[in-house]
Scaffold this motif. Structure first.
Motif, PDB file in Angstrom:
ATOM      1  N   UNK A 105     -23.749   0.411  20.665  1.00 19.60           N
ATOM      2  CA  UNK A 105     -24.137   1.819  20.505  1.00 19.60           C
ATOM      3  C   UNK A 105     -25.423   2.089  21.256  1.00 19.60           C
ATOM      4  N   UNK A 106     -25.629   3.353  21.596  1.00 17.09           N
ATOM      5  CA  UNK A 106     -26.749   3.721  22.459  1.00 17.09           C
ATOM      6  C   UNK A 106     -27.452   4.984  21.963  1.00 17.09           C
ATOM      7  N   UNK A 107     -27.357   5.245  20.659  1.00 14.54           N
ATOM      8  CA  UNK A 107     -28.042   6.395  20.088  1.00 14.54           C
ATOM      9  C   UNK A 107     -29.526   6.085  19.883  1.00 14.54           C
ATOM     10  N   UNK A 108     -30.307   7.131  19.629  1.00 10.05           N
ATOM     11  CA  UNK A 108     -31.697   6.881  19.253  1.00 10.05           C
ATOM     12  C   UNK A 108     -31.730   6.130  17.928  1.00 10.05           C
ATOM     13  N   UNK A 109     -32.744   5.293  17.734  1.00 11.44           N
ATOM     14  CA  UNK A 109     -32.828   4.552  16.468  1.00 11.44           C
ATOM     15  C   UNK A 109     -32.752   5.488  15.260  1.00 11.44           C
ATOM     16  N   UNK A 110     -31.967   5.091  14.274  1.00 11.19           N
ATOM     17  CA  UNK A 110     -31.823   5.861  13.045  1.00 11.19           C
ATOM     18  C   UNK A 110     -30.594   6.737  12.992  1.00 11.19           C
ATOM     19  N   UNK A 111     -30.028   7.086  14.158  1.00  8.76           N
ATOM     20  CA  UNK A 111     -28.874   7.986  14.170  1.00  8.76           C
ATOM     21  C   UNK A 111     -27.663   7.340  13.506  1.00  8.76           C
ATOM     22  N   UNK A 112     -27.353   6.120  13.875  1.00  9.96           N
ATOM     23  CA  UNK A 112     -26.186   5.446  13.293  1.00  9.96           C
ATOM     24  C   UNK A 112     -26.354   5.251  11.781  1.00  9.96           C
ATOM     25  N   UNK A 113     -27.576   4.971  11.345  1.00 11.78           N
ATOM     26  CA  UNK A 113     -27.828   4.819   9.902  1.00 11.78           C
ATOM     27  C   UNK A 113     -27.564   6.133   9.178  1.00 11.78           C
ATOM     28  N   UNK A 114     -28.019   7.251   9.762  1.00  9.74           N
ATOM     29  CA  UNK A 114     -27.809   8.551   9.119  1.00  9.74           C
ATOM     30  C   UNK A 114     -26.325   8.913   9.047  1.00  9.74           C
ATOM     31  N   UNK A 115     -25.541   8.384   9.970  1.00 12.79           N
ATOM     32  CA  UNK A 115     -24.104   8.625   9.951  1.00 12.79           C
ATOM     33  C   UNK A 115     -23.365   7.669   9.009  1.00 12.79           C
ATOM     34  N   UNK A 116     -24.112   6.740   8.432  1.00 10.18           N
ATOM     35  CA  UNK A 116     -23.472   5.737   7.581  1.00 10.18           C
ATOM     36  C   UNK A 116     -22.800   4.638   8.380  1.00 10.18           C
ATOM     37  N   UNK A 117     -23.198   4.488   9.656  1.00 12.47           N
ATOM     38  CA  UNK A 117     -22.573   3.512  10.546  1.00 12.47           C
ATOM     39  C   UNK A 117     -23.580   2.495  11.073  1.00 12.47           C
ATOM     40  N   UNK A 118     -24.684   2.332  10.365  1.00 13.53           N
ATOM     41  CA  UNK A 118     -25.683   1.349  10.762  1.00 13.53           C
ATOM     42  C   UNK A 118     -25.187  -0.073  10.547  1.00 13.53           C
ATOM     43  N   UNK A 119     -25.969  -1.034  11.025  1.00 12.53           N
ATOM     44  CA  UNK A 119     -25.544  -2.436  10.924  1.00 12.53           C
ATOM     45  C   UNK A 119     -25.341  -2.897   9.485  1.00 12.53           C
ATOM     46  N   UNK A 120     -26.231  -2.587   8.536  1.00 20.00           N
ATOM     47  CA  UNK A 120     -25.982  -3.058   7.163  1.00 20.00           C
ATOM     48  C   UNK A 120     -24.642  -2.582   6.612  1.00 20.00           C
ATOM     49  N   UNK A 121     -24.302  -1.315   6.848  1.00 19.98           N
ATOM     50  CA  UNK A 121     -23.047  -0.783   6.311  1.00 19.98           C
ATOM     51  C   UNK A 121     -21.836  -1.420   6.988  1.00 19.98           C
ATOM     52  N   UNK A 122     -21.878  -1.570   8.312  1.00 18.48           N
ATOM     53  CA  UNK A 122     -20.710  -2.088   9.021  1.00 18.48           C
ATOM     54  C   UNK A 122     -20.586  -3.605   8.891  1.00 18.48           C
ATOM     55  N   UNK A 123     -21.707  -4.315   8.792  1.00 20.76           N
ATOM     56  CA  UNK A 123     -21.611  -5.769   8.607  1.00 20.76           C
ATOM     57  C   UNK A 123     -21.074  -6.112   7.220  1.00 20.76           C
ATOM     58  N   UNK A 124     -21.234  -5.188   6.256  1.00 23.38           N
ATOM     59  CA  UNK A 124     -20.623  -5.405   4.942  1.00 23.38           C
ATOM     60  C   UNK A 124     -19.106  -5.363   5.039  1.00 23.38           C
ATOM     61  N   UNK A 125     -18.582  -4.564   5.981  1.00 25.26           N
ATOM     62  CA  UNK A 125     -17.140  -4.511   6.204  1.00 25.26           C
ATOM     63  C   UNK A 125     -16.650  -5.694   7.034  1.00 25.26           C
ATOM     64  N   UNK A 126     -17.508  -6.176   7.911  1.00 24.19           N
ATOM     65  CA  UNK A 126     -17.128  -7.248   8.845  1.00 24.19           C
ATOM     66  C   UNK A 126     -18.359  -8.111   9.101  1.00 24.19           C
ATOM     67  N   UNK A 127     -18.577  -9.172   8.302  1.00 27.58           N
ATOM     68  CA  UNK A 127     -19.784  -9.997   8.441  1.00 27.58           C
ATOM     69  C   UNK A 127     -19.932 -10.655   9.808  1.00 27.58           C
ATOM     70  N   UNK A 128     -18.835 -10.801  10.548  1.00 24.97           N
ATOM     71  CA  UNK A 128     -18.918 -11.439  11.860  1.00 24.97           C
ATOM     72  C   UNK A 128     -19.185 -10.475  12.993  1.00 24.97           C
ATOM     73  N   UNK A 129     -19.418  -9.218  12.675  1.00 30.69           N
ATOM     74  CA  UNK A 129     -19.603  -8.204  13.721  1.00 30.69           C
ATOM     75  C   UNK A 129     -20.894  -8.429  14.503  1.00 30.69           C
ATOM     76  N   UNK A 130     -20.779  -8.447  15.828  1.00 32.89           N
ATOM     77  CA  UNK A 130     -21.945  -8.462  16.712  1.00 32.89           C
ATOM     78  C   UNK A 130     -22.226  -7.014  17.085  1.00 32.89           C
TER      79      UNK A 130
END
Length: 365
Positions: A101-126
């Motif tokens: 992803x290439x958004x400004x920092x914080x944008x993905x988190x505000x969308x609920x798509x930050x690393x903590x949320x998505x790594x909970x769905x897929x712990x092996x996600x890079x």
């Protein structure tokens, strides 16, 4: 040509949420090595779809730079502001290996798509985040482009040209060398580590951070006590006549990169530089003036065979068109790949991936 199944990233799925140059070029390199790249764009497509030149007419028109950077990718238009769109991303993440992803920092988190949320769905996600100034620090949310990152890190000041005609860099060094290449390198390293640990990672790729590598000699001077170089004073930015650009009679340029003494002496002999001016460290300005005068006396075409015979690290500066037609470039097959566009194929963008690691030359939409 290698067999298709020799590509090292076959079976790897990459979700590409990037736009413009740094991220799309990174995922293009991953695709070339065999990855399946699914590019997510907002409804109507990303901005580069409208970049000129265009091929085709009306709704069927295709941006050439967009096509060069996104060949062979699967394109999905998803509205990340829509809960249904975000749910679709979550579904894709569950079976993905990499997200860029290439958004400004914080944008993905505000969308609920930050690393903590998505790594909970897929712990092996890079999960690779490419940004101008990184995910942390006082400039993290600041807007910028390639020129700004070079400016902030001092690289631009090393060779800026005269103040009345400052020189713009010809290449997007921060975008590519600070964004694209570090992203690819770190993604591959994270995938290797995942084979041992099973764990993914959040990769913070800051384009500005990568610029300091390009100041290695200036940093060495300053940190080593030799003084901080100003514009045009560095070893490779203008202080030596043996590493410089000179005009020819027909207003072309010769790039002289004769750093080693054997190459410098071969160059001096080839052009007939007087013996008393061949110690360019002792008489830099006089030597520079003499070299400039000599090279100005003949055309680029006249100098080309002389410099080639001397094998002295001196090259007539080519235009892009000339470079593509160079016999060496043709022999290396750099432009043998094709991209399908309305009105006919065009050469694909060459990528620095060894032939044994990428797919055979094919035409890609």
């Amino acid at each position: 040509m290698p067999n298709a199944d020799s590509r090292p990233l076959l079976g790897v799925t990459v979700l590409d949420l990037t736009t413009l140059l740094p991220g799309p070029l990174a995922t293009l390199m991953l695709a070339e090595a065999g990855a399946r790249v699914v590019k997510i764009e907002r409804p109507g497509g990303e901005d580069m779809r409208r970049f000129h030149p265009l091929r085709g007419e009306g709704e069927a028109a295709v941006s050439v730079p967009y096509a060069l950077l996104n060949r062979g990718k699967e394109i999905l238009e998803i509205d990340l502001k829509d809960p249904a769109g975000r749910a679709r991303i979550a579904d894709l993440v569950r079976s993905a290996d990499v997200l860029v992803e290439q958004f400004r920092p914080g944008v993905m988190e505000r969308l609920g798509l930050g690393y903590p949320a998505l790594s909970a769905l897929n712990p092996g996600l890079v999960y690779a985040s490419i940004s101008g100034y990184g995910q942390t620090g006082p400039r993290a949310a600041e807007a910028g482009h390639d020129l700004n990152y070079q400016a902030l890190t001092g690289i631009l000041d090393l060779s800026r040209g005269p103040l009345d005609r400052p020189t713009l860099p010809a290449a997007q060094v921060a975008d590519i060398a600070g964004g694209t290449l570090p992203a690819v390198i770190n993604i591959l390293l994270a995938l290797i580590r995942r084979t041992r640990t099973g764990q993914g990672a959040h990769l913070d790729i800051a384009m500005a951070d990568g610029m300091f590598m390009f100041g290695v000699f200036g940093l060495a001077d300053g940190l080593g006590g030799a003084g901080w170089p100003r514009s045009g004073e560095g070893l490779l930015t203008g202080s030596l006549p043996r590493y410089a650009l000179y005009a020819t009679a027909d207003d072309r340029l010769v790039a002289v990169g004769a750093l080693e003494e054997k190459f410098w002496q071969a160059f001096a002999e080839a052009i007939g530089l007087p013996q008393d001016l061949r110690d360019d460290r002792a008489t830099p300005e006089a030597t520079r003036s003499a070299v400039a005068s000599i090279l100005r006396g003949r055309s680029a075409a006249a100098w080309r065979p002389v410099l080639a015979a001397a094998d002295c690290c001196a090259t007539v500066v080519a235009t892009l068109e000339e470079a593509m037609a160079d016999p060496h470039v043709a022999a290396r097959g750099l432009f043998s790949g094709r991209v399908s566009l309305p009105g006919g194929d065009i050469p694909a963008l060459p990528l620095p991936i060894a032939p044994v690691l990428r797919e055979p030359v094919v035409s890609r939409r």
